[in-house]
Design an enzyme around this catalytic site. Structure first.
Site, mmCIF file in Angstrom:
data_model
loop_
_atom_site.group_PDB
_atom_site.id
_atom_site.type_symbol
_atom_site.label_atom_id
_atom_site.label_comp_id
_atom_site.label_asym_id
_atom_site.label_seq_id
_atom_site.Cartn_x
_atom_site.Cartn_y
_atom_site.Cartn_z
ATOM 1 N NE ARG A 24 2.683 2.943 11.696
ATOM 2 C CZ ARG A 24 2.011 2.319 11.419
ATOM 3 N NH1 ARG A 24 2.683 3.032 10.114
ATOM 4 N NH2 ARG A 24 0.734 2.520 11.077
ATOM 5 N N GLY A 93 -0.578 8.985 2.139
ATOM 6 C CA GLY A 93 -1.374 8.689 3.309
ATOM 7 C C GLY A 93 -1.391 8.972 4.436
ATOM 8 C CB SER A 165 -7.533 2.147 9.029
ATOM 9 O OG SER A 165 -6.820 3.683 8.490
ATOM 10 C CD GLN A 167 -3.140 5.030 6.272
ATOM 11 O OE1 GLN A 167 -4.283 5.606 5.742
ATOM 12 N NE2 GLN A 167 -1.819 5.129 5.495
ATOM 13 C CG ASP A 321 -0.618 -1.532 1.542
ATOM 14 O OD1 ASP A 321 -1.666 -1.100 1.373
ATOM 15 O OD2 ASP A 321 0.563 -1.097 2.908
ATOM 16 C CE LYS A 348 -5.810 1.337 2.028
ATOM 17 N NZ LYS A 348 -5.149 1.176 2.886
ATOM 18 N NE ARG A 352 -3.246 0.520 -4.281
ATOM 19 C CZ ARG A 352 -2.221 0.586 -3.626
ATOM 20 N NH1 ARG A 352 -2.006 -0.611 -2.581
ATOM 21 N NH2 ARG A 352 -1.023 1.825 -3.438
ATOM 22 N NE ARG A 394 1.029 -0.588 -1.128
ATOM 23 C CZ ARG A 394 2.601 -0.307 -0.440
ATOM 24 N NH1 ARG A 394 3.888 -0.981 -1.358
ATOM 25 N NH2 ARG A 394 2.605 0.029 0.478
HETATM 26 C C1 S3P Z 1 -0.838 2.044 6.570
HETATM 27 C C2 S3P Z 1 -2.049 1.359 7.171
HETATM 28 C C3 S3P Z 1 -3.308 1.414 5.582
HETATM 29 C C4 S3P Z 1 -1.858 0.905 4.089
HETATM 30 C C5 S3P Z 1 -0.987 1.634 3.941
HETATM 31 C C6 S3P Z 1 -0.045 2.123 4.993
HETATM 32 C C7 S3P Z 1 -0.449 1.945 8.177
HETATM 33 O O1 S3P Z 1 -3.273 1.777 4.952
HETATM 34 O O2 S3P Z 1 -2.874 0.245 2.839
HETATM 35 O O3 S3P Z 1 -0.356 1.817 2.952
HETATM 36 O O4 S3P Z 1 1.699 2.998 7.425
HETATM 37 O O5 S3P Z 1 -0.478 2.256 8.963
HETATM 38 P P1 S3P Z 1 -5.513 2.073 5.922
HETATM 39 O O6 S3P Z 1 -4.704 2.742 7.490
HETATM 40 O O7 S3P Z 1 -5.658 2.787 5.535
HETATM 41 O O8 S3P Z 1 -5.526 0.562 6.200
#
Ligand code: S3P
Length: 441
Positions: A24, A93, A165, A167, A321, A348, A352, A394
């Site tokens: 970020r 991701g 989420s 993200q 996570d 993921k 997982r 992980r």
């Molecule tokens: C993350 C959000 C999570 C997490 C990933 C990092 C982030 O994913 O599993 O390792 O930094 O915003 P999701 O947004 O898909 O839940």
């Protein structure tokens, strides 16, 4: 990597900078005005993929004396001589989904791709809101990477995300910076809130509506961000492997210094404590609105109450996570531990639920697998085994800790993938175990 058990962990360590925060800060610095200096930037390959992407977008990001300096030119300061500008996110991701929100607001066309795992992961969750905002996005077979993102003038939307989420939330909030008017995002349960805190630190106009049942965020478009000097705290998700080890390996005692303790990330600590662990927080301070502190952990026999501990609902996004390492911890709990509502685990870096169950069985353990989770009953004596990581960092790290519990040797096949979030993992593990980790070249 070969892990020789049984072992214990002692001493003190620092974990590398938080992965979520590093992504970020690199992204927001790249669209702020001025030079942001970042100390403690994550060593993770994922975060370096984000830096590579912003460099390809014409932003200067240099490494100076262990710090990263990013020179931003404002919200629409990205540039590309050749279009579409080709970006590669590797295994990350977070990079493709969050940077997607920024690319949607630029006057350029980009093509974002990643490794085989990224190409399997769902992108509809960002394509839908960004398309509603006015971007044009074309993916492979609909909504899979590579994604071609044609940025445009964006309009504000009122978006209700179906998944909790961070993200997705961050993607829409970042896109909201470029939109005319006020964009709102509502999530079904609270996910990690680093973007909200950091957007405020960079001077964005953001309002939070975080109550028991409402998690809604409003961002005003058009406000330029200002560079900051940012110090990234240690990654609590990386620390989780060592917390687990210090708790379940008899005669252990460990200190982990300078860890991010944001309450949207610390459910793993609370769950361990509910099971009887001794984890003390010390020297807690706040920087950039984020709590940071040291953790002191010593071993305990864990126990779940009669009927077992069931983790489901709103706690899951706060724990997501850490679930692979929680499953390993579960094998040592006196009683039953069940995880539900965790379907997201299937999409993921690997599936997982499947990789965790296969690994526990490969070590002679028992686990019940559900469509949305699993249950383990302990304590179980694990034996050494051969673990296939499926390229998932992980999984590699969780089963290295399992290897320390086992009588005998555990082989982690494809162990290198730990570098995705934690390149120093095996070296640190070797130090605190006094040499139970052997690298096979
Ligand atoms: C993350 C959000 C999570 C997490 C990933 C990092 C982030 O994913 O599993 O390792 O930094 O915003 P999701 O947004 O898909 O839940």
């Amino acid at each position: 990597m070969r892990i020789r058990g049984p072992s214990r962990v002692t001493g003190a360590l620092h974990v590398p900078g938080d992965k979520s925060i590093s992504h970020r800060v690199a992204m927001l610095a790249s669209i702020a005005y001025g030079s942001t200096t970042i100390s403690g930037f994550a060593s993770s390959a994922d975060c370096h993929a984000t830096l590579d992407c912003v460099r390809r977008l014409g932003i200067d990001a240099e490494n100076a004396n262990g710090k990263i300096m990013i020179h931003g030119h404002g919200l629409r300061g990205y540039q590309a001589q050749v279009q579409p500008v080709k970006l590669f996110v590797g295994n990350s991701g977070s990079t493709i989904r969050m940077l997607g929100g920024i690319l949607a607001g630029q006057h350029l066309v980009s093509e974002v791709d990643g490794d085989a795992s990224i190409r399997r992961r769902p992108m509809a969750r960002i394509v839908e809101p960004l398309t509603l905002m006015g971007a044009t996005i074309n993916g492979r077979e609909g909504n899979f990477a590579p994604l071609t993102i044609r940025g445009s003038r964006l309009r504000a939307i009122d978006y209700h995300s179906k998944v909790a989420s961070a993200q997705v939330k961050s993607c829409v909030l970042f896109a909201g910076l470029f939109a005319e008017g006020i964009t709102t995002v509502t999530e079904p349960a609270q996910s990690r809130n680093h973007s909200e805190l950091m957007l405020q630190e960079f001077g964005a106009r953001l309002e939070l509506d975080d109550e028991a049942d409402v998690h809604r965020y409003r961002i005003e478009g058009g406000t330029e961000l200002t560079a900051v000097d940012y110090v990234v705290p240690g990654d609590v998700s990386s620390a989780a492997f060592f917390m687990a080890a210090a708790t379940v390996l008899p005669d252990s005692n460990l200190r982990i210094d300078g860890v991010n303790l944001n309450p949207t990330r610390t459910a793993f600590i609370e769950v361990l404590k509910d099971l009887g662990a001794t984890i003390q927080r010390e020297n807690v301070t706040t920087k950039h609105f984020e709590p940071i502190g040291d953790l002191h952990i010593s071993s305990r026999q864990l126990k779940s109450e009669k009927g077992g501990l069931i983790l489901s609902g709103n706690i899951i996004p706060n724990l997501i996570d850490e679930i692979p390492i929680l499953a390993i911890v579960g094998t040592q709990v006196e009683g039953r531990l069940e995880v539900r509502d965790a379907r997201e685990l299937r999409i993921k870096e690997s599936d997982r639920i499947k990789t965790v169950a296969a690994g526990i069985r490969a070590m002679g353990g028992e686990i019940e697998e559900f469509e949305d989770g699993f249950a383990v009953t302990g304590p179980q004596q694990l034996s050494g085994g051969r673990i296939e990581t499926a390229g998932d960092h992980r999984i590699a790290m969780a089963f290295s800790i399992a290897g320390l519990l086992a009588a005998g040797e555990t082989e982690i096949i494809g162990a290198d993938c730990a570098e995705v979030s934690f390149p120093e993992f095996y070296e640190l593990l070797s130090t605190v175990t006094g040499g139970s980790v052997i690298a096979d070249s």
